[in-house]
Design an enzyme around this catalytic site. Structure first.
Site, mmCIF file in Angstrom:
data_model
loop_
_atom_site.group_PDB
_atom_site.id
_atom_site.type_symbol
_atom_site.label_atom_id
_atom_site.label_comp_id
_atom_site.label_asym_id
_atom_site.label_seq_id
_atom_site.Cartn_x
_atom_site.Cartn_y
_atom_site.Cartn_z
ATOM 1 N N LYS A 1 -10.089 -7.331 8.338
ATOM 2 C CA LYS A 1 -10.759 -7.529 9.632
ATOM 3 C C LYS A 1 -10.537 -6.291 10.479
ATOM 4 O O LYS A 1 -9.495 -5.636 10.379
ATOM 5 C CB LYS A 1 -10.220 -8.776 10.337
ATOM 6 C CG LYS A 1 -8.761 -8.636 10.770
ATOM 7 C CD LYS A 1 -8.316 -9.750 11.690
ATOM 8 C CE LYS A 1 -6.819 -9.774 11.892
ATOM 9 N NZ LYS A 1 -6.335 -9.095 13.084
ATOM 10 N N HIS B 1 0.828 -1.208 0.000
ATOM 11 C CA HIS B 1 0.000 0.000 0.000
ATOM 12 C C HIS B 1 0.861 1.256 0.000
ATOM 13 O O HIS B 1 0.558 2.228 -0.671
ATOM 14 C CB HIS B 1 -0.937 0.007 1.218
ATOM 15 C CG HIS B 1 -2.243 -0.673 0.958
ATOM 16 N ND1 HIS B 1 -2.360 -2.034 0.921
ATOM 17 C CD2 HIS B 1 -3.477 -0.182 0.680
ATOM 18 C CE1 HIS B 1 -3.620 -2.355 0.658
ATOM 19 N NE2 HIS B 1 -4.314 -1.245 0.499
#
Lengths: 175, 281
Positions: free
Chosen positions: A102, A37
């Site tokens: 999550k 990222h």
């Protein structure tokens, strides 16, 4: 009741999804976590193209374990999503439609998901061996030097997930 | 004096790390099954069923139950009548870690420099090694590979003596509440109370190497463990954070004398993959 979803996603499908819906995902997804990222966002900051077309795509926050012989992939459960929050808005702006991870997301990410119409799916943290059974193929797309953090394109079949935050900003974690 | 070649330590570290990564153990599995039966929330019940199925697959196929096979935390208790021979002790431990992570298809999750380069060391070394010298001529090795989804949700606070028992309880509950769905609940909570800043963090970690549901020998602390487990399970975080009455499986507290001015408390959270294994030889 599970909703069967084909990937890539589109706005029409996303509008019908609501927090709490159980889904089974089939199609291609990209893996990406912290280090990938960071690199993707650095490209965008410098005005460069991403190594893959992210329009309508879904990113799975995961760093799989190595595959044993005769396995497609090693155990591959979700990692905690908030660490990707700082990099998420520029990707949503580029057309990212789905995220699988999550845990909690920031207010900024949720606002971005409403603005650009995106959905956040939760997979069960720690159910990595089970989840890996729904991954049918893998191909490294970029950043191989990052090891487990390389971006891979996975083909998944009936990948079990739950809509945690929908495109209206409603969250399953809000109680 | 009893001589032990450190090669034996390498071999055991490797064996223990592989077993801990593939095999959740009957105790934790049975507690997960019990919790599943007692879980009121249907979505959360199904989460627990999937976690149990996952752990059974991992054991049957001898693959890691979680992709985050952690940083290798190793506790060594070495009898003072043991004479270690062969290579350096820490090198022997790291060699065991290297072999386990390489040959056992475990994920390499360690970066060399935490701040600047963050380059993966590619063999999951170095391990975090805690060595204690004890009486006798035996060696005890405990391995506790630690994933960072839960490690990141841990916290430490230097309370004042006047904060007392209530202060400790509130800090434990706040830490679990703030962690919410992030550390892969149902969790196991390790708490260290007393000592100094670093000692209480160590105690919290050490508490997570205890057998699940094994209580502190002190009655007062054992009572506090039971009370905190009940309170945490009222927070309605639940399995995967989807609600329900199974937020924690066990709470373990360790304590140590402290300074007249202090009450340090550390809370170390572990996910439902409560992995540890040990051997005495």
């Amino acid at each position: 009741m599970e909703i069967k979803l084909s990937l890539p996603l589109n706005d029409e499908v996303i509008e019908k999804l609501h927090a709490g819906d159980n889904v089974l995902l089939t199609g291609y997804i990209y893996t990406g976590r912290d280090a990938a990222h960071k690199r993707l966002c650095e490209l965008l900051i410098n005005g460069e193209d991403l190594p893959f077309d992210i329009q309508n795509e879904t990113i799975y926050y995961v760093g799989p374990a190595p595959a044993k012989p005769n396995y497609v992939i090693g155990p591959a459960g979700p990692t905690t999503s908030y660490r990707m929050d700082a990099y998420t808005l520029p990707l949503l702006k580029k057309g990212l439609k789905g995220m699988i991870g999550k845990g909690l997301r920031s207010k900024e990410v949720i606002e971005g998901m409403k603005l650009y119409k995106a959905v956040y799916f939760g997979a069960i943290g720690g159910a990595a061996a089970l989840i890996s059974k729904s991954i049918k193929s893998k191909e490294i797309i970029c950043y191989e030097d990052l090891g487990t953090e390389a971006v891979q394109k996975l083909y998944v079949e009936d990948f079990p997930a739950i809509v945690v935050i929908d495109s209206y900003g409603k969250s399953l974690y809000d109680r | 004096m009893r001589s032990v070649d450190t090669n034996l330590i390498t071999e055991n570290i490797k064996m223990l790390l592989l077993n801990a990564s593939y095999n959740i153990g009957d105790k934790t599995l049975n507690i997960l099954k019990e919790s599943c039966e007692n879980e009121n929330n249907q979505v959360s019940k199904s989460v627990l069923q999937q976690i149990i199925k996952n752990d059974e697959i991992a054991f049957n196929e001898q693959i890691p139950m979680c992709q985050d096979t952690g940083m290798a935390v190793i506790f060594l208790e070495i009898g003072q009548d043991v004479n270690l021979t062969g290579k350096n002790l820490n090198d022997a431990v790291n060699e065991g870690v290297r072999q386990a992570y390489d040959e056992g298809y475990l994920r390499k999750s360690v970066v060399d420099d935490p701040l600047f380069d963050r380059k993966n060391t590619k063999d999951n070394t170095p391990a975090i090694i805690h060595t204690e010298i004890v009486s006798g001529d035996k060696i005890k090795i405990t391995v506790a590979p630690k994933g960072f989804g839960s490690e990141n949700m841990s916290a430490i606070k230097m309370l004042k003596p006047s904060d007392g028992v209530e202060g400790v309880k509130n800090f434990i509950l706040d830490t679990v509440k703030n962690a919410g769905p992030n550390p892969c609940p149902p969790i196991v909570v390790g708490v260290g109370i007393g000592g100094t800043f670093e000692k209480c963090a160590y105690l919290a970690k050490k508490a997570l190497s205890r057998e699940i549901k094994e209580h502190n020998k002190s009655e007062k602390y054992a009572e506090l463990e039971k009370e905190m487990l009940d309170e945490i399970n009222k927070l309605n975080i639940g399995p995967a954070g989807f609600g329900g009455n199974t937020t924690a499986l066990s709470v373990h507290i360790e304590y140590f004398p402290t300074h007249i001015a202090g009450l340090p408390v550390a809370v170390n959270i572990c996910c439902h993959a409560y992995r540890h294994d040990s051997i005495i030889f």
